[in-house]
Design a protein around this motif. Structure first.
Motif, PDB file in Angstrom:
ATOM      1  N   PRO A 177       0.852  -1.042  -0.048  1.00  0.00           N
ATOM      2  CA  PRO A 177       0.064   0.044   0.026  1.00  0.00           C
ATOM      3  C   PRO A 177       0.959   1.345   0.006  1.00  0.00           C
ATOM      4  O   PRO A 177       0.472   2.149  -0.692  1.00  0.00           O
ATOM      5  CB  PRO A 177      -0.855  -0.109   1.252  1.00  0.00           C
ATOM      6  N   VAL A 178       2.008   1.442   0.877  1.00  0.00           N
ATOM      7  CA  VAL A 178       2.977   2.358   0.770  1.00  0.00           C
ATOM      8  C   VAL A 178       3.459   2.564  -0.656  1.00  0.00           C
ATOM      9  O   VAL A 178       3.685   3.895  -1.007  1.00  0.00           O
ATOM     10  CB  VAL A 178       3.867   2.055   2.021  1.00  0.00           C
ATOM     11  N   LYS A 182       1.204   4.231  -3.093  1.00  0.00           N
ATOM     12  CA  LYS A 182       0.894   5.488  -2.614  1.00  0.00           C
ATOM     13  C   LYS A 182       2.057   6.533  -2.962  1.00  0.00           C
ATOM     14  O   LYS A 182       2.013   7.430  -3.402  1.00  0.00           O
ATOM     15  CB  LYS A 182       0.510   5.597  -1.233  1.00  0.00           C
ATOM     16  N   LYS A 183       3.062   6.002  -2.487  1.00  0.00           N
ATOM     17  CA  LYS A 183       4.520   6.824  -2.413  1.00  0.00           C
ATOM     18  C   LYS A 183       5.414   6.770  -3.720  1.00  0.00           C
ATOM     19  O   LYS A 183       6.109   7.374  -3.892  1.00  0.00           O
ATOM     20  CB  LYS A 183       5.086   6.787  -0.987  1.00  0.00           C
ATOM     21  N   HIS A 184       5.170   5.597  -4.429  1.00  0.00           N
ATOM     22  CA  HIS A 184       5.812   5.190  -5.627  1.00  0.00           C
ATOM     23  C   HIS A 184       7.268   4.658  -5.150  1.00  0.00           C
ATOM     24  O   HIS A 184       7.798   3.936  -5.841  1.00  0.00           O
ATOM     25  CB  HIS A 184       5.872   6.584  -6.604  1.00  0.00           C
TER      26      HIS A 184
END
Length: 494
Positions: free
Chosen positions: A135-136, A139-141
């Motif tokens: 998930p991170v 979201k953060k790429h």
């Protein structure tokens, strides 16, 4: 050996599709990048954490970017991954498992994005990566996972365990220059004696400071190592006597020499010592050399000119030691650290070759009271303590030990008898196209458990017989084990 260097792995998430275990049926738009920052063990080619990085990429269905080794670590080694390992072989041999590229993506000449830093728990399972990292990542790429040491579960599905073996034992290989020099050192040892022992002697100042142990050097040692321990916030307050009682202290050079003589290795045995700077220098090494005068190292076997391409690079020098240790008839260590574990696993995987590791917890009291007993009593006690630590084929009980020291899911065993009599260099598993040969059965019952696996508290089956090399059933090892030790009683009583 040396401190583990900081390394960086990067994973570029494949945008076309995700594995069935991760959001099955979903599609991703754009890209995501993940970098794994951790202490890699490539100084001794054990491959353990590099292996786990590949498996993490597989779990996340990501593209792996080869590591960039930190050149500012304690050892100031300027080597990069390509100067130690064969990069093209690494990439091609794993092409069916994980996509690997040589450098980070760039746009307009600049690396794209800035990493978002996070850390995963120790022994994180695949579902942990899916729920915490993915998930991170989306979201953060770009995500940077810090301190990536043992951040992957020891217990994985069989296919992922097999991937670990393909990476560790087949995809990671040294550059031609390093391998050729290592092979030359083995040949020179073989020219001196048909059989030889390789000893991995960890007794460098930084390692002793980190261990929190006391080695009898008086106030000078306490001052010097105490100053170094302040680099680690909690080590200077440790209890040295407690550390040794719990088996956390590596054996001194003299102690490992006495252990080997007690196990029956004669004074005429040739021994190759793999070591960095030994604390105390020649004075510390003198008792070991007295016990084994046929004492060799890469510095004594090769000329300065031959070692010049490696001498100023600690990683490359350690790689040479790793090759010789792996090629020895018997590998011995004074510690149970990462290199010892990795070599033990490698020597199990490529057919049974003996690895002797000290049962430091039990040997503590024997060495403490050695001046109050005869040599015969001392030797008997050492042999008793070492039951289960002599590198027998089935020594590690199923479900115990890190995967890298006991790769049981990748080792074929047709029978217990075959396992016990396998020649030193005969592989026990067939590999075709980088994958296990399906004509042999894979032993599936010994997947290592994911419990806390500090080596000092393992039960290595200490009720099994001490080992065939000491009861006359193994002719290969009997060739260089002596039963008479008339010179030891006088030395021992000093």
């Amino acid at each position: 050996m040396l401190l583990d260097p900081l390394s960086i792995f990067c994973l570029l998430l494949n945008s076309d599709t995700l594995g069935s275990s991760i959001h099955s049926g979903d599609s991703l738009h754009g890209w995501a990048l993940i970098s794994l920052t951790f202490y890699a063990l490539c100084r001794c080619k054990n491959g353990g954490l590099i292996t786990d990085a590949v498996v993490a990429a597989r779990i996340l269905n990501a593209t792996l970017i080869i590591p960039k080794l930190d050149q500012k670590s304690f050892w100031k080694d300027a080597s990069d991954f390509a100067e130690i390992f064969d990069v093209d072989w690494f990439i091609s041999s794993l092409s069916k498992d994980v996509k690997i590229i040589k450098q980070l993506p760039r746009k307009g000449g600049k690396v794209i994005g800035t990493p978002y830093t996070m850390r995963v728990p120790r022994k994180c399972a695949p579902t942990c990566y899916e729920t915490r990292v993915l998930p991170v990542l989306l979201k953060k790429h770009i995500v940077q996972l810090t301190k990536f040491d043992y951040r992957l579960s020891n217990k994985l599905e069989i296919d992922l365990q097999k991937l670990r073996c393909r990476v560790n034992y087949h995809a990671l290989r040294f550059t031609d220059r390093i391998q050729e020099m290592g092979d030359r050192l083995i040949q020179r040892m073989k020219a001196k004696s048909k059989h030889f022992i390789a000893l991995h002697l960890r007794f460098e100042p930084d390692m002793l400071a980190f261990s929190g142990c006391y080695y009898g050097g008086g106030e000078k040692e306490r001052t010097e190592l105490g100053a170094m321990r302040k680099r680690w916030k909690t080590l200077h307050t440790s209890n040295p006597d407690k550390e040794r009682r719990h088996g956390k202290c590596p054996l001194t050079p003299e102690e490992v020499g006495l252990m080997l003589r007690a196990l029956g290795f004669g004074k005429d045995v040739h021994i190759y010592v793999a070591s960095g700077e030994v604390y105390g220098g020649e004075e510390t090494l003198a008792p070991l050399k007295a016990l084994f005068p046929n004492f060799h190292s890469k510095e004594t076997l090769a000329s300065k000119e031959e070692l010049a391409p490696f001498a100023t690079f600690s990683s490359r020098m350690a790689a040479l030691d790793f090759i010789v240790c792996d090629g020895s008839d018997v590998f011995v260590t004074n510690n149970n650290g990462n290199m010892a574990k990795m070599l033990a696993g490698r020597r199990r995987y490529f057919g049974h070759r003996r690895t002797i590791r000290p049962n430091a917890k039990k040997l503590y009291s024997v060495f403490l009271n050695r001046t109050s007993m005869t040599w015969e009593v001392f030797a008997s006690k050492v042999r008793t303590c070492q039951k289960g630590f002599m590198g027998e084929p089935n020594e590690v009980r199923p479900g115990r030990g890190e995967f890298h020291e006991n790769p049981s899911t990748c080792i074929c065993e047709n029978s217990k008898e075959e396992s016990a009599t396998t020649s030193h260099f005969q592989p026990k598993i067939g590999i075709e196209n980088g994958k296990p040969n399906s004509t042999r059965s894979i032993h599936k019952d010994n997947i290592s458990s994911d419990e806390d696996s500090d080596w000092r508290y393992f039960d290595y089956g200490e009720n099994i017989p001490l080992g065939s090399s000491l009861n006359g059933t193994d002719q290969e090892y009997n060739l260089f084990i002596g039963s008479e030790v008339p010179d030891l009683q006088e030395m021992f009583s000093d």
